[in-house]
Scaffold this active site. Structure first.
Site: not given
Ligand code: ATP
Length: 289
Positions: A11, A137
């Site tokens: 997203k 989210d």
């Molecule tokens: P958001 O946009 O919801 O804030 P993000 O893109 O910043 O998320 P993610 O890529 O979802 O962050 O990952 C953040 C943390 O979540 C990482 O430290 C990771 O270890 C943990 N995590 C848990 N499940 C997953 C997954 N399926 N894929 C990636 N990271 C994951």
């Protein structure tokens, strides 16, 4: 063997506003969100181990209950009376981690959509309600398309599709901690807000420049050295002809919106890739559920 496949689409935040800090410690948000074609590949195999585990191509992403995809599967199996069903979930991560692109949430959403297609137990509304237990989210990632999200992000109103456009998404080599950014935001006194109503109006009118002109993320104004890099990338995307550019979520990914057929050439994209570490193009994806 029964193997199920699904894409876990990332997203982007066309806008992000934090409207209030609530008594329960959460923040009220107002966000225009868009699903894009950049996606992880999700593969689910049923087994008789009685355990749900994930494996990914990234060694630092956990495979146990810390993984949102595992949590989503356990939550779904419990809700439909299938506790004890063993699952092996394979995640081919293409969405950068810690980018503000909802990578984990979209994996969770893909698992929920897939298991619900298999068991057929919940209608769209119940699936979204269940997904809110996994993460704020996740309901948007389950539904997909273009939507206005409020509350912690879980209250959704579907919006008209984005006018035809293409995205260039860059992520610098660092991530920014979400709790840290919220803490800094709480400490800052003055705050600008995106014109969310104006964006919704521009969407209804199919006015791409009107949307791009109003794109804004409240986290970008926080005084943080790393956000200077984000601003530099935004500048480069605008120089390459983007109609607008903004950071998504709590970063550190930044994207530019381009009219169809006006994307930077391969050499420019390669230069961004070399300097940022990650640079990919994407298009909009419509509603998924
Ligand atoms: P958001 O946009 O919801 O804030 P993000 O893109 O910043 O998320 P993610 O890529 O979802 O962050 O990952 C953040 C943390 O979540 C990482 O430290 C990771 O270890 C943990 N995590 C848990 N499940 C997953 C997954 N399926 N894929 C990636 N990271 C994951």
């Amino acid at each position: 063997m029964n193997i199920l496949y699904e894409k876990a689409y990332a997203k982007l935040n066309i806008s992000l506003d934090v409207t209030e800090r609530r008594a329960d410690g959460y923040h009220d948000m107002a966000m225009v969100m868009q699903t894009v074609s950049l996606a992880d590949e999700v593969e689910i195999r049923f087994n008789d181990t009685g355990v749900v585990r994930a494996a990914t191509n990234l060694s630092f992403v956990p495979g146990d209950e810390r993984n949102l995809a595992v949590r989503a599967a356990l939550c779904y199996l419990r809700a439909v009376g299938q506790e004890g069903q063993g699952l092996s979930i394979r995640l081919e991560k293409r969405v950068p981690v810690g980018a503000g692109m909802g990578g984990g949430s979209s994996d969770a959403a893909a698992v929920l959509r897939t298991l619900n297609r298999h068991y057929g137990a919940l209608d769209a509304e119940k699936l979204e309600a269940l997904s809110a237990e996994v993460g704020s989210d996740v309901p948007f990632c389950v539904r997909g398309g273009t939507a206005f999200a409020t509350g912690r992000g879980e209250k959704l109103e579907t919006l008209p599709d984005m006018p035809a456009c293409a995205f260039v998404i860059c992520k610098p080599g660092f991530s920014i901690s979400t709790p840290e950014l919220f803490r800094k935001l709480d400490q800052s006194s003055a705050r600008c807000h995106p014109d969310s109503a104006g964006i919704v109006e521009a969407l209804r009118a199919g006015d791409l420049p009107g949307i791009c002109r109003r794109m804004y993320n409240v986290f970008e104004d926080i005084d943080d050295r790393r956000l200077r890099t984000v601003k530099e990338i935004k500048g480069r995307l605008l120089d390459f002809g983007a109609l607008g550019s903004v950071m998504t979520g709590t970063g550190s990914a930044v994207f530019g919106v381009f009219r169809p057929g006006t994307l930077p050439d391969e050499a420019a994209l390669e230069a961004l890739r070399r300097d940022c570490g990650f640079c990919e193009t994407a298009v909009c994806v419509g509603r998924l559920n």
